[in-house]
Design a protein around this motif. Sequence first.
Motif, PDB file in Angstrom:
ATOM      1  N   GLU A  96      -2.908   3.692   1.975  1.00 31.93           N
ATOM      2  CA  GLU A  96      -2.885   3.084   0.658  1.00 31.93           C
ATOM      3  C   GLU A  96      -1.605   2.263   0.486  1.00 31.93           C
ATOM      4  OE1 GLU A  96      -5.282   3.300  -1.520  1.00 31.93           O
ATOM      5  OE2 GLU A  96      -6.544   4.800  -0.537  1.00 31.93           O
ATOM      6  N   GLU A  97      -1.569   1.473  -0.590  1.00 29.76           N
ATOM      7  CA  GLU A  97      -0.380   0.659  -0.857  1.00 29.76           C
ATOM      8  C   GLU A  97       0.858   1.521  -1.037  1.00 29.76           C
ATOM      9  OE1 GLU A  97      -1.099  -1.869  -4.144  1.00 29.76           O
ATOM     10  OE2 GLU A  97      -2.659  -3.050  -3.150  1.00 29.76           O
ATOM     11  N   ARG A 102      -5.695   7.948   3.090  1.00 25.69           N
ATOM     12  CA  ARG A 102      -6.910   8.349   2.385  1.00 25.69           C
ATOM     13  C   ARG A 102      -8.060   8.378   3.387  1.00 25.69           C
ATOM     14  NH1 ARG A 102     -11.057   5.379  -0.042  1.00 25.69           N
ATOM     15  NH2 ARG A 102      -9.898   3.451   0.414  1.00 25.69           N
TER      16      ARG A 102
END
Length: 556
Positions: A96-97, A102
């Motif tokens: 993820e950023e 995830r």
Amino acid sequence: MRQRLASLRHLVRYLARVTRQDLPAMHTEWERLVALVEDIQRDVEALAVAHRQSLALMDVAQAMNSSLDLDTVLQMVIDYIIRLTQAERGFLMLREEQGELRTVIARHWEQEDLSPAELNFSRSIVQRVVATGEPVLTSNAQHDPRFRNGESVALYHLKSVICVPLKVKDRLVGVIYVDHRMRSGAFAPQHLGMLMAFAHQAATALENARLFQEVRRALAEVSQLKDLLDRVFASIASGVVTVDTEGRIVMCNRAAERLLCASFEEVKGYPWEQVLAPLASTLRSYWPVVVEEGREVVGVEVSPHWPGRGRVYWQLSMSPWYGENRQLLGATLVIHDLTEQRHLEEMQRIFERMVSPEVIRQLSWEQLRPGGERREITVVFADLRGFTALGEQVSPETLVTMLNRYLALAAGVLLEEGGTVDKFIGDAAMAWFNAPVPQPDHALRAVRAAWAMQQRLRQLHPQLPPAWRLGMGIGIHTGEAVIGLVGSERRLDYTVIGDAVNVAKRLEEAARPGQILLTEATWRLVQERVAVRPLPPLSVKGKKTPLRVYEMTGLR
């Protein structure tokens, strides 16, 4: 492998030359030959495996590149990995950023999604790959000194594990994790090498899919924005027409279609001088200002006769139409339709000539409801005597000039008293009081106006030739009537309808020149303010009972 084949050929040639005396020494060479054959067999098997893996990688790359849908690509990646490595389970995790991983795909060897209860893996192995960017292969994680203290390894009884990074331009975007919980040594180094090569292909496919998703989202946003702009453009009340530098119509909105009495398809691509022919001379004079000098032209009012609509009143504005980098694409013409406004203004000017300014200041336009309302009013009819006979003696132009002078006198007096001048009927004028604005003293206003008309008429006579000195008969009646807008959408009149109008007209017809006749209904409202002389009952058309009538002789 080439060296082993060379040794094999050498042994075969040696054996071909062997004699009986050499047989005791052949045992050693024979063992050597068997060993070489076994080595070659293993090499051939390894090459076959490598070949199958290469073919599989080619199939995977082709399959992944055949779709740009991110979910399809992710599922395809894991299913191929499980099949190629003969793993029990496979996970694909994306970063993820915020940096957290995830799990986006979790599958097992039957090519089905794992249940929530099966979503367990070695976090310590995954974290190691993320931290170092290097792949991990362990034949038995529970005995591997690197991971045997990991809680997840012991808790989930993990054995064979491969975890490789997914990188795009040296940037870690995720990891691929496969394991086999039942078998130790399920994966060999060649599996790791194959998975690394596969991960490179997968990362590229994932990045392409991600970029495709971003492009698709951007296109969706652009499409939504375009739809919004189209709806806004279509909903603009003013007509908007865009013309390219060659003078051809590129676009117009719905309002422009209504104003031009033509659909967009009928005008698209046609020269504006053809489509806007009634405006051609006006637009032609402003075209160089807009297109060549790049200046705006605002608020040019025109009133052309438009085919299908008749006389229209428009306000035009033109401005340059620029594209990217301020490249001139043409001009934009905005048409504000003032036709209805001009008609309303004209109606108001007419209304102002009918109703006194004092009444207009008090008037709410909401009071002018279509259909009207019932109200008590006082109606005044005034008619010139001898006008028809005079018309036979003078020219029509002279007759009209004289008539306007008399009617202007009558209308002026009526408006001064706050009356509403309904109409001029030939040489007669009709007005009423107490509408549209209530006037409690409406009857008194009416008789005062009638008396003033007769007085000013006498003052006017010395200014006229003897033949033009006409008398005026006036009839006044008070009663109920309906006042309001009567007609259709195309033609409306603000007028009064009812028996009160007919009665006032009959009294005016019975009045002699210079005489003012009142009905009893009017007299009762003003009896303390006027002097009258009772007259014999008057029989009028439409009334079974004769009317009690009074002649007004003065004001008190």
